[in-house]
Design an enzyme around this catalytic site. Structure first.
Site, PDB file in Angstrom:
ATOM      1  CB  SER A   1       8.058   6.737  -5.205  1.00  0.00           C
ATOM      2  OG  SER A   1       7.450   6.852  -3.933  1.00  0.00           O
TER       3      SER A   1
ATOM      4  N   GLY B   1       6.796  -1.977  -4.504  1.00  0.00           N
ATOM      5  CA  GLY B   1       6.889  -1.140  -3.315  1.00  0.00           C
ATOM      6  C   GLY B   1       5.777  -0.105  -3.233  1.00  0.00           C
ATOM      7  CG  HIS B   2       6.072   2.688  -0.028  1.00  0.00           C
ATOM      8  ND1 HIS B   2       6.258   3.200   1.221  1.00  0.00           N
ATOM      9  CD2 HIS B   2       7.283   2.721  -0.615  1.00  0.00           C
ATOM     10  CE1 HIS B   2       7.503   3.524   1.375  1.00  0.00           C
ATOM     11  NE2 HIS B   2       8.151   3.256   0.279  1.00  0.00           N
ATOM     12  CG  ASN B   3       3.415   6.092  -2.471  1.00  0.00           C
ATOM     13  OD1 ASN B   3       3.669   5.609  -1.361  1.00  0.00           O
ATOM     14  ND2 ASN B   3       2.507   7.024  -2.625  1.00  0.00           N
TER      15      ASN B   3
ATOM     16  NE  ARG C   1      -2.371   0.403   3.782  1.00  0.00           N
ATOM     17  CZ  ARG C   1      -3.541  -0.208   3.523  1.00  0.00           C
ATOM     18  NH1 ARG C   1      -3.571  -1.510   3.213  1.00  0.00           N
ATOM     19  NH2 ARG C   1      -4.665   0.456   3.591  1.00  0.00           N
TER      20      ARG C   1
END
Lengths: 338, 338, 338
Positions: free
Chosen positions: C253, C233-235, C212
């Site tokens: 990201s 990974g996140h984002n 998330r």
């Protein structure tokens, strides 16, 4: 919440309009006109140009194009704000009727044992610990307080989990180590009768697998954070406050010091010792002992500077081949038969 | 248990005091004053200097600084002792009331179907097989005898699992293969209607995923041991008695012979054939057929010696660049305008 | 079914005996005397020599040694046949009595919520969606129509899943991102309060983990297909119709365009942008922004041609070292003291 109140909360000082109203906390890219974000160099200009209502900035910045809060550690202040603006996930306390609880299980105060959780015999769970659905806690497992175990986690028999630990979904703690004795081409299993000990404040990522020791313990010491899809072999010992990034694999019996960082997809051979404060760049392949404070990269892993130098020499190869060709020509011209 | 009794159990002969009492079995590092351990070269001295009460050593060692048991294969004797000193995990036999059993399921004698296990329709389970909580066995799956399936395992419809198989926690057997037909930039799924066949005595590691075949079968032949977080694509065939170490990925339709070892983080392209008795060093990246008995390393994978030589040449590069510079200087001095 | 009928079904034309009876559909290697298979160059001869009763071939082939069906896209026709010959997995519709359903859950028409599924509060499930045993759907999750969620999947609170999505067994959607603020050597968790959004027609492989976002959303856009044991990974944002092959890891990201292919075991650093239509060869290690339409390989990832050239130069090294030695000899002979 006014910016003034936020500054108080994070122990900072306001630059600009301290009455700006803040309704949310988010990153630079997503920030809207009611949000606060944070920025450290080199992202300060980007933050100044964003939609954000205000920005948390380092205390050594005295002027800023937007209302800002100056603090010593903008990341830490940001984390504090995120916590403040985010209510903790609401969890109903108690034992769900569909959970299956073994004999002689000891539950602390205020635990949440959710639907379909299975606690085998002799499990001990500390106060405030939360276990999500479909997690399996094997016989004799001891879990500390304030620990959070998400869904579909397996903790095998005899393992020990500290306090304030977070196990992400699908993590496996205590699967058998990969130990076999090969005789005449057939592989005989060496019983894996040790366990895994996870220290306080450790986090383990989604679908990560940590094998139990052949005998004694595989250990992850307190404060270490492990990402998704990591493999730790049997009898590995990881020190305190390490980072182990996704898809890294550490082979059996390797001992790792404190404050070590393994970036993504790193691999390490087994039965070696890695000193404190080492950093391994992504994809490093570690093949032998590593002294403390090393910064290693490449495969085989070596000091980062050496690796950079080797890469640079490889990049010079076309030039070198050309030079050798020219030299051959010149030497031929110089030679008597030239 | 006296050392004399241990020697009898493992078929060895005692060196030194045969009345030493042994209370546990463990590795060299952890051994205390009541423990027996084992050692083979080059670890004999370490074992002699350890806290252990006694050591199992190779039969070609005639003298030892501690009480010892001489055997032909110390590892095997050690495994036998570990089994002897470790009672098997106690498992209550029968079907837990919370398990959900489909229609026409056939259960052998003495099985353990634990809490919350789901057996879909037409599942067949052999004698003495144990299935831990939260494992899902899909429709028509056939599982042999004495097989051990840990928690949170998924075995999808139509797969076949042999006898004496061990599936570690979170393993997935029979997920869809990664097969798509791309038309005008959109990927259309090719139905994956085959299955997975796991032979006798196979072990599959935690959170490993083995995809079902597009048609026919993905096969892991008997005696092969697979570590954690391994990916086997659709229609892969792995021979007998192989080792597949953690984080290795084998792409679709690759056929692997018997007694092949893939060390950690190896990758193989699809649709190739790998002969018997091959060994792939950690991180090898296999891009084409490999003849039997090969020892390969590197990416692209090549004979280990070639890889070592290439690495050595790369290490010589700084020296080579220096030599070429010197040569340029000397040639310039030799030339008429020099 | 006669070959003539198959040709009609796939919109092709028969070459040879159109009355051949077809009883099954399978690949070249496994085809028996009642089966149809398909072949495209360079596999046409292999198909002609196989046991198959008939073969689906490209329409630009006019003659074939076996009865055949000529079509514009043999793969697509094969997929259609596979679907035709394979009845969809029979699934009993409704909510199994052992499933646990939270408050305010909204279920569409014709759903299947199987044994031991847990739906937390405020979950919304679209029509015809199927959820296999032991899957956990967190609070507030919204799932579209005709989506298929296999066993032991975890979807965490607040995530959104599109229609016609397939989540293979053990997939984790919405585990916490790996975000920490390190102060005086201790790692403090940054709350991960964003979610994951999975678009329509996405497939996610077995034991893959998608984190998330810290805030806002990690996004996998429609039509993208993700293989087993992948880490996002996140984002991270993945565009439409991408392929992400097994054991690939994309750090936080990073933004990926449409129609991008990551082959197996690729790794990417975080916070970069990868343009549309890029292809990354297996094991590529991406360390910076990549322009659209790039074909990259190696680590650090660079244009495939450059990588091939560098590999070629490395292979020439022994030759180069030899040449330099010869030059040294010749120069020494030429020099006055030679």
């Amino acid at each position: 919440m006014e910016l003034r109140e936020i500054a108080e909360l994070v122990g900072g000082s306001v630059v600009g309009d301290e009455t700006v109203e803040i309704r949310g906390v988010t990153n630079i890219e997503e920030a809207g006109s009611g949000d606060i974000t944070f920025a450290v160099p080199p992202h300060l200009e980007k933050a100044a140009a964003s939609q954000a209502a205000a920005v948390i900035i380092p205390s050594d910045i005295s002027q800023f194009a937007k209302p800002a809060v100056r603090v010593d550690n903008p990341r830490m202040a940001f984390a504090k704000l995120l916590e403040h603006f985010t209510p903790p996930v609401a969890v109903e306390r108690g034992v769900h009727p569909s959970a299956v609880i073994g004999n002689r299980v000891v539950l602390g105060q205020n635990v949440a044992i959710m639907a379909h959780v299975v606690l085998a015999d002799d499990v001990v769970i500390g106060d405030n610990t939360v276990i999500y659905p479909h997690s399996y806690i094997g016989a004799g497992v001891v879990i500390g307080s304030d620990t959070l175990i998400y869904s579909n986690v397996s903790i095998r028999e005899g393992c020990q989990i500290g306090s304030r630990v977070i196990l992400q979904n699908g993590a496996v703690i205590g699967s058998d180590g990969f130990g076999f004795v090969t005789i005449q081409g057939r592989h005989h299993k060496v019983p894996q009768v040790g366990n895994v000990i996870i220290g306080d404040d450790v986090e383990v990522g989604a679908n990560t697998a940590i094998d139990r020791a052949t005998t004694s313990s595989t250990v992850v010491n307190r404060g270490t954070k492990i990402d998704n899809l990591v493999h730790l072999g049997h009898n590995v010992v990881i020190g305190e406050n390490c980072f182990v990034v996704a898809l890294t694999g550490i082979s059996g019996s390797t001992k790792v010091g404190n404050q070590v960082t393994f970036a993504g997809q790193v691999g390490s051979t087994g039965h070696i010792t890695i000193g404190d404060n080492c950093v391994f760049a992504a994809r490093a392949g570690i093949i032998g002992d590593v002294a403390p404070n090393s910064f290693f990269a490449g495969f085989p892993a070596r000091p980062h500077k050496e690796w950079l130098r080797a890469e640079a020499y490889i990049n010079k190869l076309p030039d070198l081949v050309k030079k050798v060709k020219e030299l051959e020509k010149r030497v031929t011209e110089l030679s008597p038969e030239g």
